[in-house]
Design an enzyme around this catalytic site. Structure first.
Site, PDB file in Angstrom:
ATOM      1  N   GLU A 194       0.879  -1.174   0.000  1.00 28.59           N
ATOM      2  CA  GLU A 194       0.000   0.000   0.000  1.00 28.59           C
ATOM      3  C   GLU A 194       0.912   1.217   0.000  1.00 28.59           C
ATOM      4  O   GLU A 194       1.468   1.584   1.033  1.00 28.59           O
ATOM      5  CB  GLU A 194      -0.906  -0.021   1.249  1.00 28.59           C
ATOM      6  CG  GLU A 194      -1.902  -1.173   1.278  1.00 28.59           C
ATOM      7  CD  GLU A 194      -3.088  -0.933   0.342  1.00 28.59           C
ATOM      8  OE1 GLU A 194      -3.334   0.218  -0.037  1.00 28.59           O
ATOM      9  OE2 GLU A 194      -3.766  -1.917  -0.011  1.00 28.59           O
ATOM     10  N   CYS A 228      -2.071   9.615   2.594  1.00 30.46           N
ATOM     11  CA  CYS A 228      -1.635   9.064   1.306  1.00 30.46           C
ATOM     12  C   CYS A 228      -2.613   9.371   0.175  1.00 30.46           C
ATOM     13  O   CYS A 228      -2.217   9.435  -0.979  1.00 30.46           O
ATOM     14  CB  CYS A 228      -1.432   7.560   1.426  1.00 30.46           C
ATOM     15  SG  CYS A 228      -2.892   6.701   2.025  1.00 30.46           S
TER      16      CYS A 228
HETATM   17  P1  NAD Z   1       8.186   4.673   5.029  1.00 35.09           P
HETATM   18  O1  NAD Z   1       8.194   3.850   3.787  1.00 35.09           O
HETATM   19  O2  NAD Z   1       9.338   5.578   5.277  1.00 35.09           O
HETATM   20  O3  NAD Z   1       8.065   3.756   6.325  1.00 35.09           O
HETATM   21  C1  NAD Z   1       7.079   2.762   6.448  1.00 35.09           C
HETATM   22  C2  NAD Z   1       7.612   1.638   7.338  1.00 35.09           C
HETATM   23  O4  NAD Z   1       8.759   1.059   6.715  1.00 35.09           O
HETATM   24  C3  NAD Z   1       8.046   2.072   8.733  1.00 35.09           C
HETATM   25  O5  NAD Z   1       7.596   1.135   9.666  1.00 35.09           O
HETATM   26  C4  NAD Z   1       9.563   2.108   8.646  1.00 35.09           C
HETATM   27  O6  NAD Z   1      10.193   1.772   9.854  1.00 35.09           O
HETATM   28  C5  NAD Z   1       9.858   1.056   7.595  1.00 35.09           C
HETATM   29  N1  NAD Z   1      11.068   1.384   6.831  1.00 35.09           N
HETATM   30  C6  NAD Z   1      11.535   2.610   6.513  1.00 35.09           C
HETATM   31  N2  NAD Z   1      12.670   2.510   5.784  1.00 35.09           N
HETATM   32  C7  NAD Z   1      12.930   1.190   5.643  1.00 35.09           C
HETATM   33  C8  NAD Z   1      13.954   0.458   4.973  1.00 35.09           C
HETATM   34  N3  NAD Z   1      14.941   1.067   4.328  1.00 35.09           N
HETATM   35  N4  NAD Z   1      13.886  -0.889   5.015  1.00 35.09           N
HETATM   36  C9  NAD Z   1      12.891  -1.517   5.656  1.00 35.09           C
HETATM   37  N5  NAD Z   1      11.898  -0.877   6.313  1.00 35.09           N
HETATM   38  C10 NAD Z   1      11.904   0.467   6.298  1.00 35.09           C
HETATM   39  O7  NAD Z   1       6.811   5.466   4.976  1.00 35.09           O
HETATM   40  P2  NAD Z   1       6.235   6.522   6.015  1.00 35.09           P
HETATM   41  O8  NAD Z   1       7.082   7.752   5.958  1.00 35.09           O
HETATM   42  O9  NAD Z   1       6.009   5.888   7.333  1.00 35.09           O
HETATM   43  O10 NAD Z   1       4.795   6.822   5.369  1.00 35.09           O
HETATM   44  C11 NAD Z   1       4.632   7.742   4.340  1.00 35.09           C
HETATM   45  C12 NAD Z   1       4.434   7.078   3.007  1.00 35.09           C
HETATM   46  O11 NAD Z   1       3.504   6.021   3.107  1.00 35.09           O
HETATM   47  C13 NAD Z   1       3.857   8.017   1.954  1.00 35.09           C
HETATM   48  O12 NAD Z   1       4.496   7.776   0.739  1.00 35.09           O
HETATM   49  C14 NAD Z   1       2.405   7.615   1.884  1.00 35.09           C
HETATM   50  O13 NAD Z   1       1.775   7.907   0.654  1.00 35.09           O
HETATM   51  C15 NAD Z   1       2.475   6.162   2.140  1.00 35.09           C
HETATM   52  N6  NAD Z   1       1.233   5.659   2.706  1.00 35.09           N
HETATM   53  C16 NAD Z   1       0.442   4.857   1.954  1.00 35.09           C
HETATM   54  C17 NAD Z   1      -0.776   4.415   2.456  1.00 35.09           C
HETATM   55  C18 NAD Z   1      -1.682   3.527   1.672  1.00 35.09           C
HETATM   56  O14 NAD Z   1      -2.626   3.000   2.261  1.00 35.09           O
HETATM   57  N7  NAD Z   1      -1.457   3.318   0.385  1.00 35.09           N
HETATM   58  C19 NAD Z   1      -1.155   4.805   3.729  1.00 35.09           C
HETATM   59  C20 NAD Z   1      -0.314   5.620   4.462  1.00 35.09           C
HETATM   60  C21 NAD Z   1       0.887   6.041   3.954  1.00 35.09           C
END
Ligand code: NAD
Length: 442
Positions: A194, A228
Site C-alpha cells: 500500500e 496518502c
Molecule cells: P516509510 O516507507 O518511510 O516507512 C514505512 C515503514 O517502513 C516504517 O515502519 C519504517 O520503519 C519502515 N522502513 C523505513 N525505511 C525502511 C527500509 N529502508 N527498510 C525496511 N523498512 C523500512 O513510509 P512513512 O514515511 O512511514 O509513510 C509515508 C508514506 O507512506 C507516503 O508515501 C504515503 O503515501 C504512504 N502511505 C500509503 C498508504 C496507503 O494505504 N497506500 C497509507 C499511508 C501512507
C-alpha cells in the site's frame, strides 16, 4: 489453542482486542496527540473508531467469510460439487507507517488474525507513543507466539524482512515498497504493498466551486496533509482559477481560523526531518495563502501555491504535507501533460457537474481509486477495495476483501462416484469428433 482451524478462538481473541481498544481509547487518542498533535476528532474518526468498526464488522462476519464457499461446478467434471476453502497463509509480517499509525497497523492485523494467521507487527518508529500503546494492547490480548509487536526503526525492519514469511503486508513509501518487494522475492513471499503517489484533483468549469473548495480543504488539510490519498495538487480550469482560489482561502479560514497555529483542529508535521523536507518545497514568491512555518513546533500553515511549472521542486514527488499547488488547465491535452508525467497515482479526484467528463477521466487515467465531487471518502466504504496500481501499490484490502488478502484460496472439486463418464479416458480413438461437439456446448 489452534487459531489456524478454530474459528471461535479467532472470534474470541478479536472480541478481547475490541474490548481492550475500547478501554484504552483515551490513551490511544492522547498518544496520537503526543506524537504529532493529531486532533481528538480526527483521532476518533480516522483511527480508533475506524478500527473499532472494522473489528465489529469482522467479528460479525467471520464465520461466513471463513466458510468454504460452494461455487457452480464445471460441466466437464460432472458430477461434482466445487468449493473454495480459505486457508491462513501462516506467518504474516505487517509493516506500518506513521501517518495513521493506529489504524494502518491495526486494520491489517485484525484481518490477518481473523483469517487465522500468526502475526508480527512492526509499527512506525516515528510515532513512538502510538507504537507503545499498540504494543501494550497487543501484549494484553494475544499470546506472543500468536501476535507480537516488534518495535524499532529501519534496522529492525530490515532484519524482519531478511526472515522468511508466508505473507508481507506493507504500508509506506514507494522506495521502501521496492525494498520490501525485493526481500519478499527472495522467498517468493506474496505481498500487499500500500504505497503513495501524486494525486491529481481536477476542478472543471461546471463544478460547484464553493462546495469543491470546502471538500478539498478538508481532504487536503486533515492530518496536516499527511494522508496518502490527500489531493496532492489542483488542476483547475483556467477561467475558474481566481474565483476558486478565493473560495479555498475562505474555507481554510473557516476551518482553522486566521491563526491555524492556534487551532486545536490542526495537526503538526511528524518530525523535523519531514518539516525540513516540506519547507524546502515552499517557493515563497509563489505562495498565495499561508506559508508560515515554525520549526520548534513542526508547524506549517495550510498553504496555497500558485504553480505553473511542473518541473518545480514541489511538483517533483508526493508532497505529503499541507502545501497545495494550484495549476490551471485549458484543454484535455493540458490535463494529460501533467497527470501523465507521474506514475499511476493512489487517488484521483474530479469536481464537475459534467458526468461525461468524469467518466472520460476515469477511463483515460489509471489510478488506485477516487471520488467525483469529493476527496478521500472512498476510503471509508468497506465494500470498495482500497489499494493502488503500478507504483502506488500492489493489491487491495478493506471489508471482506481484507480477510481474503490474508487467506490462500484453495480450490477443491469433490467428485461423485455414482457416475464416471468414459469420454476423457484414453484410448481416445473415435472420440475426437464427439468431444469437439461436446466442448462447443459446455
Ligand atoms: P516509510 O516507507 O518511510 O516507512 C514505512 C515503514 O517502513 C516504517 O515502519 C519504517 O520503519 C519502515 N522502513 C523505513 N525505511 C525502511 C527500509 N529502508 N527498510 C525496511 N523498512 C523500512 O513510509 P512513512 O514515511 O512511514 O509513510 C509515508 C508514506 O507512506 C507516503 O508515501 C504515503 O503515501 C504512504 N502511505 C500509503 C498508504 C496507503 O494505504 N497506500 C497509507 C499511508 C501512507
Amino acid at each position: 489453542m489452534n487459531y489456524k482451524t478454530n474459528i471461535d478462538f479467532r472470534k474470541e481473541t478479536l472480541i478481547k482486542l475490541l474490548n481492550t481498544i475500547i478501554v484504552h481509547e483515551d490513551e490511544i487518542i492522547k498518544a496520537l496527540y503526543d506524537d504529532f498533535k493529531k486532533p481528538a476528532f480526527e483521532a476518533v474518526l480516522t483511527e480508533t473508531n475506524y478500527v473499532i468498526s472494522e473489528l465489529k464488522d469482522t467479528i460479525k462476519n467471520l464465520s461466513s467469510w471463513a466458510k468454504p464457499k460452494k461455487v457452480f461446478p464445471s460441466l466437464l467434471n460432472f458430477p461434482s460439487t466445487d468449493y473454495i476453502y480459505k486457508e491462513p497463509y501462516g506467518k504474516v509480517l505487517i509493516i506500518a507507517p506513521w501517518n495513521y499509525p493506529f489504524q494502518l497497523a491495526l486494520c491489517p492485523l485484525v484481518s490477518a488474525v481473523a483469517a487465522g494467521n500468526q502475526v508480527v507487527l512492526k509499527p512506525s518508529e516515528l510515532t513512538p507513543n502510538t507504537s507503545t500503546i499498540i504494543a501494550k494492547i497487543i501484549a494484553m490480548t494475544f499470546q506472543v507466539n500468536h501476535v507480537e509487536v516488534v518495535q524499532g526503526g529501519v534496522d529492525v525492519s530490515k532484519n524482519l524482512l531478511s526472515q522468511r514469511w508466508d505473507y508481507i503486508f506493507f504500508t509506506g513509501s514507494v522506495p521502501v515498497g521496492k525494498i520490501v518487494a525485493k526481500a519478499a522475492a527472495e522467498h517468493l513471499t506474496p505481498v500487499t504493498l500500500e504505497l503513495g503517489g501524486k494525486n491529481p484533483c481536477i476542478v472543471d468549469e461546471t463544478a460547484n466551486l464553493k462546495l469543491a473548495a470546502k471538500r478539498i480543504v478538508w481532504g487536503k488539510f486533515i492530518n496536516a496533509g499527511q494522508t496518502c490519498i490527500a489531493p496532492d495538487y489542483i488542476l483547475v480550469q483556467k477561467d475558474m482559477k481566481t474565483k476558486f482560489i478565493g473560495y479555498l482561502k475562505e474555507e481554510i479560514t473557516a476551518a482553522y481560523s486566521d491563526k491555524p497555529e492556534q487551532s486545536p483542529d490542526y495537526a503538526r508535521i511528524v518530525n523535523t526531518k519531514n518539516w525540513q523536507r516540506l519547507t524546502e518545497m515552499i517557493d515563497h514568491e509563489k505562495v498565495i495563502f499561508g506559508g508560515q512555518t515554525n520549526e520548534s513546533d513542526c508547524y506549517i500553515a495550510p498553504t496555497l501555491i500558485d504553480e505553473s511549472d511542473i518541473d518545480s521542486l514541489i511538483m517533483k514527488d508526493e508532497i505529503f504535507g499541507p502545501l497545495l499547488p494550484i495549476l490551471e488547465y485549458s484543454s484535455d491535452a493540458d490535463l494529460q501533460t501533467v497527470i501523465s508525467k507521474y506514475e499511476k497515482p493512489l487517488s484521483l479526484y474530479i469536481f464537475t457537474d459534467n458526468t461525461a467528463f468524469a467518466k472520460q477521466i476515469i477511463q483515460d487515467y489509471s489510478f488506485g481509486g477516487g471520488c467525483i465531487n469529493d476527496t478521500v471518502v472512498h476510503f471509508s466504504n468497506k465494500r470498495l477495495p482500497f489499494g493502488g496500481v503500478g507504483h502506488s501499490g500492489i493489491g487491495a484490502y478493506h471489508g471482506s476483501l481484507s480477510f481474503d488478502v490474508f487467506s490462500h484460496k484453495k480450490s477443491i472439486v469433490k467428485k461423485a462416484n455414482w457416475l464416471d463418464l468414459p469420454m476423457r479416458y484414453a484410448p481416445y480413438k473415435d472420440k475426437l469428433a464427439t468431444i469437439k461437439k461436446l466442448l462447443k456446448w459446455i
